[in-house]
Design a protein around this motif. Structure first.
Motif, mmCIF file in Angstrom:
data_model
loop_
_atom_site.group_PDB
_atom_site.id
_atom_site.type_symbol
_atom_site.label_atom_id
_atom_site.label_comp_id
_atom_site.label_asym_id
_atom_site.label_seq_id
_atom_site.Cartn_x
_atom_site.Cartn_y
_atom_site.Cartn_z
ATOM 1 N N SER A 1 0.829 -1.197 0.000
ATOM 2 C CA SER A 1 0.000 0.000 0.000
ATOM 3 C C SER A 1 0.868 1.254 0.000
ATOM 4 O O SER A 1 1.958 1.280 0.561
ATOM 5 N N SER A 2 0.359 2.308 -0.629
ATOM 6 C CA SER A 2 1.089 3.578 -0.616
ATOM 7 C C SER A 2 0.588 4.491 0.499
ATOM 8 O O SER A 2 1.046 5.625 0.617
ATOM 9 N N GLN A 3 -0.320 4.008 1.336
ATOM 10 C CA GLN A 3 -0.823 4.798 2.455
ATOM 11 C C GLN A 3 0.063 4.531 3.676
ATOM 12 O O GLN A 3 -0.185 3.633 4.466
ATOM 13 N N ILE A 4 1.107 5.334 3.835
ATOM 14 C CA ILE A 4 2.040 5.166 4.932
ATOM 15 C C ILE A 4 2.227 6.484 5.650
ATOM 16 O O ILE A 4 1.912 7.549 5.122
ATOM 17 N N THR A 5 2.730 6.418 6.868
ATOM 18 C CA THR A 5 3.022 7.612 7.648
ATOM 19 C C THR A 5 4.456 7.542 8.154
ATOM 20 O O THR A 5 5.029 6.461 8.274
ATOM 21 N N LYS A 6 5.025 8.682 8.471
ATOM 22 C CA LYS A 6 6.369 8.726 9.016
ATOM 23 C C LYS A 6 6.362 8.176 10.436
ATOM 24 O O LYS A 6 5.407 8.356 11.182
ATOM 25 N N SER A 7 7.445 7.493 10.794
ATOM 26 C CA SER A 7 7.513 6.866 12.105
ATOM 27 C C SER A 7 8.915 6.993 12.692
ATOM 28 O O SER A 7 9.545 6.013 13.054
ATOM 29 N N GLY A 8 9.441 8.190 12.762
ATOM 30 C CA GLY A 8 10.743 8.419 13.364
ATOM 31 C C GLY A 8 11.907 8.174 12.425
ATOM 32 O O GLY A 8 11.738 8.090 11.212
ATOM 33 N N ARG A 9 13.086 8.043 13.010
ATOM 34 C CA ARG A 9 14.300 7.829 12.215
ATOM 35 C C ARG A 9 15.086 6.656 12.789
ATOM 36 O O ARG A 9 14.994 6.351 13.977
ATOM 37 N N THR A 10 15.875 6.012 11.947
ATOM 38 C CA THR A 10 16.729 4.916 12.383
ATOM 39 C C THR A 10 17.978 5.473 13.037
ATOM 40 O O THR A 10 18.208 6.688 13.056
ATOM 41 N N GLU A 11 18.827 4.585 13.560
ATOM 42 C CA GLU A 11 20.081 5.022 14.176
ATOM 43 C C GLU A 11 21.002 5.663 13.149
ATOM 44 O O GLU A 11 21.812 6.519 13.484
ATOM 45 N N GLN A 12 20.870 5.239 11.885
ATOM 46 C CA GLN A 12 21.699 5.804 10.824
ATOM 47 C C GLN A 12 21.160 7.144 10.324
ATOM 48 O O GLN A 12 21.814 7.824 9.544
ATOM 49 N N GLY A 13 19.953 7.510 10.731
ATOM 50 C CA GLY A 13 19.388 8.795 10.354
ATOM 51 C C GLY A 13 18.418 8.758 9.193
ATOM 52 O O GLY A 13 17.907 9.798 8.779
ATOM 53 N N THR A 14 18.112 7.583 8.660
ATOM 54 C CA THR A 14 17.153 7.508 7.560
ATOM 55 C C THR A 14 15.723 7.478 8.114
ATOM 56 O O THR A 14 15.487 7.052 9.246
ATOM 57 N N GLN A 15 14.789 7.941 7.314
ATOM 58 C CA GLN A 15 13.396 8.056 7.727
ATOM 59 C C GLN A 15 12.748 6.679 7.826
ATOM 60 O O GLN A 15 12.925 5.836 6.969
ATOM 61 N N ARG A 16 11.980 6.456 8.898
ATOM 62 C CA ARG A 16 11.198 5.233 9.051
ATOM 63 C C ARG A 16 9.764 5.523 8.638
ATOM 64 O O ARG A 16 9.249 6.614 8.856
ATOM 65 N N TYR A 17 9.111 4.515 8.094
ATOM 66 C CA TYR A 17 7.705 4.623 7.715
ATOM 67 C C TYR A 17 6.962 3.412 8.250
ATOM 68 O O TYR A 17 7.545 2.352 8.461
#
Length: 86
Positions: A14-30
């Motif tokens: 699905s393309s219905q996602i929301t942001k969910s913080g960042r990883t330890e490396q600094g990349t965006q989590r969804y």
């Protein structure tokens, strides 16, 4: 020039996602917006709570079967109280 990349859920596609913080490396989590973390938000659960109450299931039993808190069952029944009296 701006370039956009469509991000999809790896589990359901699905393309219905929301942001969910960042990883330890600094990349965006969804995370998937369709997945419900709490089962009380799933469509139709309120109707199931009322039907189980009409059929004689207790509050704790209803919460256990549907996987929701007994306080949520009580508040759902209080909200639907006007609809039960006909």
């Amino acid at each position: 020039m701006t370039c956009y990349q469509e991000i999809v859920c790896p589990e359901c596609g699905s393309s219905q996602i929301t942001k969910s913080g960042r990883t330890e490396q600094g990349t965006q989590r969804y995370r998937c917006h369709i997945d419900y973390r709490y089962k009380a938000y799933v469509p139709g659960v309120n109707r199931q709570v009322v039907e189980m109450a009409i059929n004689g299931s207790g509050i704790r039993d209803t919460g256990r079967v549907l996987g929701i808190n007994k306080n949520t069952v009580i508040s759902t029944l209080k909200k639907s109280k006007p609809y039960l009296h006909r």
